[in-house]
Write a protein that holds these residues in place. Structure first.
Motif, PDB file in Angstrom:
ATOM      1  N   VAL A 211      32.351  34.936  23.100  1.00 28.64           N
ATOM      2  CA  VAL A 211      31.662  35.408  24.302  1.00 28.64           C
ATOM      3  C   VAL A 211      31.850  34.341  25.370  1.00 28.64           C
ATOM      4  O   VAL A 211      31.504  33.177  25.163  1.00 28.64           O
ATOM      5  N   LYS A 236      34.357  39.056  24.557  1.00 26.86           N
ATOM      6  CA  LYS A 236      33.539  39.615  25.632  1.00 26.86           C
ATOM      7  C   LYS A 236      33.420  38.609  26.755  1.00 26.86           C
ATOM      8  O   LYS A 236      33.429  37.397  26.511  1.00 26.86           O
ATOM      9  N   GLN A 261      35.961  43.699  27.402  1.00 35.27           N
ATOM     10  CA  GLN A 261      34.543  44.038  27.492  1.00 35.27           C
ATOM     11  C   GLN A 261      33.890  43.116  28.515  1.00 35.27           C
ATOM     12  O   GLN A 261      33.767  41.912  28.277  1.00 35.27           O
TER      13      GLN A 261
ATOM     14  N   ASN B 631      34.875  49.720  30.000  1.00 35.97           N
ATOM     15  CA  ASN B 631      34.529  48.415  29.446  1.00 35.97           C
ATOM     16  C   ASN B 631      33.555  47.624  30.304  1.00 35.97           C
ATOM     17  O   ASN B 631      33.334  46.452  30.043  1.00 35.97           O
TER      18      ASN B 631
END
Lengths: 415, 676
Positions: A211, A236, A261, B631
């Motif tokens: 992340v 992400k 993402q 997304n």
């Protein structure tokens, strides 16, 4: 050279009006401008390097004065000066070599290098740097023979497209200019490809399911993340929007479009989210010699939050952002206050301020940059690899010569 | 009653900073009020109190209430006397209340403004009464501090003022609403008042005493023992009261309720109070277990969410593109349900219109800010209670609790209720639960309304005034004060310091998406303060010239974590890094015994759409249509948790304490006490 002067003036105006966005574009345009300055500059037969240096320095002074906080301009001017000095030095040694100091050219280095066009000492040095060759004892020892050997090879081998007739005294002036321009071209090339070189290292730093948090927008960061994505890493990204310019929105959109993402958060939520973040990756505006960073506003806050939660704070910076200066009072001197209209609409509070008594004044503070001290930075990733903040001074010493730290004629501060 | 008996009780301290311990009878002669420092150990047998050894904050610990205490006027724990008198006197304007509502109100906020005006009116009279009294009591500032617990027992109050004015001549039997007969040396006018007031007063008092006794609960074993003893005594007293009229003999130091003996309602009260006292005191362990808050709803638990949805009256649609980390929190699409609810306004049976209106205001964001939301909710409940009728074959206690519960869940659907609101609701519910069974419906309603009124005025408005008093001492000439967002307490502090003529500058730090700082900025500018305005990213740029940071809080949790508007943690962190003191201003009713380490487990999600469009910056529209990008998620956090080590000091109505003392306040003063 009136046209050059016009070009310079034009560029100075653009810098003054802050029309050029981003240090990369600025660096590139500066290098291109300096290249044309050099090519237009008449060189006398003696002391050509000094003439070039003076010309570049005169232009550089104007450019730096036009936008003192855009440190990339000064960096490029200094690097150009450094290139001229190096080229001059290499030509001088070559001339000495040509005068009869026959050099044994049977280094194995020589053989290995002859397969690609050898340009100049500076280019070789740059190539050595870009191949990430560690400064081993051997290279240190070979340093001297190398610089002597290169021109020798080129002159004797004749395989270097005839560009180095260095022994010929008559053509030496043109030769210097030519070499310098070649090296500047190389520099421009470097600047425009620094993304790729930085992005190449992405997979080494991003693991699966990571992340990552970033703030604002930086093309380097975008390329870096996308490179990791292209290598099939899935991770992400949290993007803080980066008030007051909200470039983070743009970055988020691009990242999402590339299939990452992405989550947009407000800047104020950075502290809340950073505990769930594995790494902070951000771009910089400039990297100072002490390892401190001039970065988009808000990054000091992010860096502090990252330190609090022991999250690595990684700065991506192309080599044109390395600045040989040290920051003194960086919040104030190396900053720029932008228009209040980014925070409040014009006249929004005029109704409650125009009291004749003078009571109640309002100042809007809208700085552009933050200073992140070196202790908050975990790692710099430049186009030559990853470095500690404490190593930056050494890296910077590779690119600049000490004589150029002060660009101005008068011995006052350089920028 | 002879003064000698009362003497030890009225330990009164001339220095307002020290708090008295023990409680005060209204008729305490003024000269006694100068009688040396408070001595907790000398407080009356009933009351004694945990030694007020908390050196950090000047704290007064009120004793448990006794039956006799209905007769006595109580010192409120939180308030230093001069301040109290002054603030009360000043409070008549009602402006204090308006502080909680931001100036620019959309049309939909009309309701709230009407509330506030109404409230202000009510408050005005409330304050006026007190004001008179405070003035009278000036000769002994102490008396001023010993305020009636409920602002509504006029009689008692009058009595005090009369007594105080009379220089202690009124040291006789304190007036009690419980009996009109026993009032000895009161004027006829007071009797009149008393009669008029009687309906409400008695219930209040009855309840007061029960809570008072409960206050001791969280104490150590000694306290428990004492509580037990008290309850036994109370039971005895009740029995006595029933049997014979006057137990006015009052041999023990704790004046017997019986003093006020007589008519039937009183007997009821006493009996009920006694039984309640038992209920409240005896099984503290069980009680405590019961009081452990239910686990919050986790929205990633699908079955429960479904169940909740079926019950819900607000039709919320789940937002798309949820952030994975926050699945456990509710996130709905905003904007769709408001018109829907508005259209249902007239045919929604289960929810009272006022509550409904408040819910819509929460939904639309017209009321925000912990205090404003809490006050609006309480006032809506007050309205609702006023219009409430007990349905046939149901008891008020149960039915009203259920009713309030349904209102709360409605409000919760509109916007998740905040911790402070939760505390207020718990207060109200406990009040309802403690209503004596025998009390008549109208009396119960009146008493509940006055309870709410008192909660608002004492726990919120007066608490704010105390906070202002404390915090203002931390502002010096030449200071540069930084504040973040818009906190009503901080605003009052700044304005008050400005009124005092202190020379300082204010830096207002703001952040998207709400930009509440602009509201604060406008109000400060209008008052003529020198301000700087910047956004949160620039906080480290501006911090090197700042000398103090004042922050508001939505709640302070018992590990010292300050739960507040998102961004507060960033500001506190940067201030801490720059070695600037961070002062958090928070009323004690917002304290909560929960603990929290991060901002993720419990938080609130706002409307993500606000993130995508930047107000006033049409150029920034990169995220239009973000919901269709697969997304991409937008996260609009509302709160964050500031670790306690960033906080230098918390200013609360109990004084100025370090964050480590928060659990002490929550624990030592007990929830009951903190919340009333």
């Amino acid at each position: 050279m009136p046209d050059v002067q016009a070009l310079v003036n034009d560029f100075v105006n653009q810098l003054k009006k802050r029309k050029i966005e981003g240090s990369q574009a600025t660096a590139k345009q500066t290098a291109e401008l300096l290249r044309s300055v050099i090519s237009q500059q008449r060189v006398p037969h003696t002391n050509q390097a000094a003439a070039l240096i003076n010309a570049v320095r005169a232009v550089g002074e104007q450019l730096i004065a036009a936008n003192p906080v855009e440190l990339a301009v000064g960096n490029i001017v200094r690097r150009t000066l450094h290139i001229i000095r190096e080229e001059d030095l290499s030509l001088a040694t070559a001339a000495m070599a040509g005068l009869g100091l026959s050099v044994a050219s049977d280094d194995e280095d020589d053989m290995e290098r002859s397969d690609h066009p050898v340009l100049s000492a500076a280019a070789v040095a740059a190539a050595a740097r870009s191949t990430l060759r560690p400064p081993s004892l051997q290279t240190l020892l070979e340093d001297m023979p190398d610089s002597a050997a290169v021109p020798h090879t080129s002159s004797s081998g004749g395989d270097s497209e005839g560009k180095s007739r260095s022994v010929d005294k008559g053509s030496r002036g043109r030769k210097l200019k030519h070499d310098v321009i070649e090296a500047v071209n190389e520099l421009i090339q470097d600047i425009s490809t620094c993304y790729e070189q930085i992005a190449e290292q992405a997979v080494e730093h991003i693991h699966q399911n990571e992340v990552i948090l970033t703030l604002g927008s930086s093309k380097t960061v975008l390329e870096f993340l996308c490179a990791a994505k292209d290598k099939k890493r899935s991770f992400k990204v949290f993007v803080a929007e980066g008030a007051p310019r909200y470039q983070g929105h743009l970055l988020a959109k691009d990242l999402a479009a590339r299939g990452l993402q992405t989550t947009v958060i407000t800047d104020s939520a950075v502290f809340a989210m950073i505990s769930r973040v594995n790494m902070v990756i951000v771009g910089a505006h400039a990297v100072m010699a002490n390892g401190g960073v001039i970065a988009p506003v808000g990054l000091n806050m992010v860096a502090l939050a990252a330190q609090r939660h022991a999250v690595p704070f990684v700065i991506l910076a192309g080599s044109h952002k390395l600045c040989p200066l040290y920051p003194h009072n960086p919040e104030v001197l190396l900053n720029e206050l932008r228009s209040p209209s980014e925070l409040l609409d014009f006249g929004e509070f005029s109704d409650c301020m125009d009291s004749a008594s003078g009571a109640g004044s309002l100042h809007i503070v809208n700085p552009t940059f933050d200073y992140v001290p070196p202790k908050l930075v975990s790692l710099f990733i430049t186009d030559t690899g990853g470095h500690n903040p404490s190593y930056m001074y050494r890296l910077i010493a590779d690119y600049y010569s000490a004589d150029d730290l002060v660009v101005k004629g008068r011995p006052t501060t350089g920028s | 009653m002879d003064p000698s008996r009362r003497a030890p009780r009225s330990a009164i301290d001339p220095v307002p900073k020290f708090r008295q311990v023990g409680f005060f009878t209204p008729g305490a002669p003024p000269e006694r009020s100068q009688s040396g420092p408070p001595d907790p150990t000398h407080s009356p047998p009933v009351s004694d109190v945990s030694p007020s050894a908390n050196s950090l904050s000047p704290v007064m610990i009120p004793p448990p209430r006794h039956l006799s205490d209905n007769l006595a006027i109580h010192a409120r724990p939180t308030l230093a006397s001069p301040l109290r008198a002054e603030s009360l006197a000043a409070g008549g304007g009602g402006s204090s209340f308006g502080d909680f509502f931001p100036a620019p109100m959309s049309p939909a906020t009309q309701a709230s403004s009407s509330y506030s005006s109404r409230m202000a009116a009510g408050e005005g009279s409330f304050f006026d009464r007190h004001g008179v009294r405070g003035d009278k009591g000036n000769n002994n500032g102490k008396v001023a501090s010993s305020f009636p617990r409920g602002g509504f027992d006029l009689t008692a109050m009058k009595k005090v003022s009369g007594g105080g004015g009379g220089g202690g001549s009124g040291a006789g039997v304190p007036a009690s609403e419980l009996t009109t007969v026993s009032v000895v040396n009161d004027s006829l006018a007071i009797h009149e008042k008393e009669k008029a007031n009687r309906g409400g007063g008695s219930a209040v008092e009855a309840k007061d005493q029960s809570t008072g006794s409960k206050q001791q609960k969280p104490k150590t074993t000694k306290a428990e023992r004492r509580a037990l003893q008290e309850s036994q005594r109370a039971a005895k007293a009740a029995a006595k009261a029933e049997g014979n009229k006057a137990s006015g003999t009052a041999t023990s130091a704790n004046a017997k309720p019986a003093k006020a003996v007589k008519p039937t309602p009183k007997v009821d009260n006493a009996a009920v109070a006694a039984s309640e006292k038992k209920g409240g005191d005896c099984p503290p362990e069980k009680d405590r277990k019961k009081d452990v808050p239910q686990p919050r709803m986790q929205y990633d638990d699908k079955s429960r969410v479904e169940k909740a949805k079926r019950r819900a009256m607000v039709k919320q649609t789940e937002a798309r593109n949820r952030v994975e980390l926050f699945r456990h929190l509710p996130q709905y699409e905003h904007g769709s349900q408001l018109p829907d609810l508005e259209s249902k306004f007239f045919h929604l049976d289960p929810v009272h219109p006022t509550v409904y209106k408040v819910g819509l205001q929460y939904l639309s964001g017209d009321i925000c800010g912990a205090n404003a939301r809490c006050i609006a909710m309480l006032q809506a409940f007050q309205e609702a209670i006023k219009d409430y009728r007990v349905p046939p074959e149901k008891t008020l206690v149960r039915d009203l609790t259920a009713k309030i519960g349904s209102y709360v869940s409605f409000l919760n659907e509109c916007r998740p209720i905040s911790i402070s609101m939760g505390n207020a609701i718990r207060f109200l519910k406990s009040r309802i639960a403690k209503l004596p069974l025998t009390v008549s419906e109208s009396e119960a309603k009146v008493s509940l309304q006055s309870d709410i009124e008192r909660f608002i005025s004492e726990k919120i408005i007066l608490a704010n005034k105390v906070i202002v008093k404390h915090a203002v001492t931390k502002i010096r000439d030449g200071d540069v004060l930084l504040t973040y967002g818009s906190s009503s307490a901080v605003e009052m502090i700044l304005l008050h310091a400005h009124e005092l003529g202190k020379q300082f500058r204010v830096v207002v730090v703001d952040s998207r998406p709400k930009l509440r700082g602009q509201i604060l900025l406008r109000r400060l500018l209008e008052k003529g303060l020198n301000c700087e305005y910047t956004h949160i990213n620039a906080v480290s740029y501006i911090m090197h010239e700042v000398t103090r940071v004042f922050l508001g809080a939505s709640s302070v949790l018992s590990n010292g974590t300050v739960y507040s508007r998102v961004g507060t943690a960033c500001v506190a962190m940067v201030a801490h890094e720059f070695r600037v003191p961070v002062i958090v201003c928070c009323e004690a009713y917002k304290f909560h015994e929960r603990v929290q380490l991060d901002s993720i487990c419990s938080n609130e999600l706002g409307d993500p759409d606000i993130i995508s469009n930047v107000r006033g910056r049409e150029g920034v529209n990169y995220l239009d249509g973000w919901a269709n990008v697969e997304n991409l998620q937008l996260l609009n956090l509302i709160y964050d948790a500031t670790p306690s080590d960033y906080v230098s000091m918390i200013v609360t109505d109990y004084g100025m304490v370090p964050p480590t003392s928060v659990p002490v306040i929550v624990r030592e003063y007990g929830r009951e006490q903190v919340w009333i």
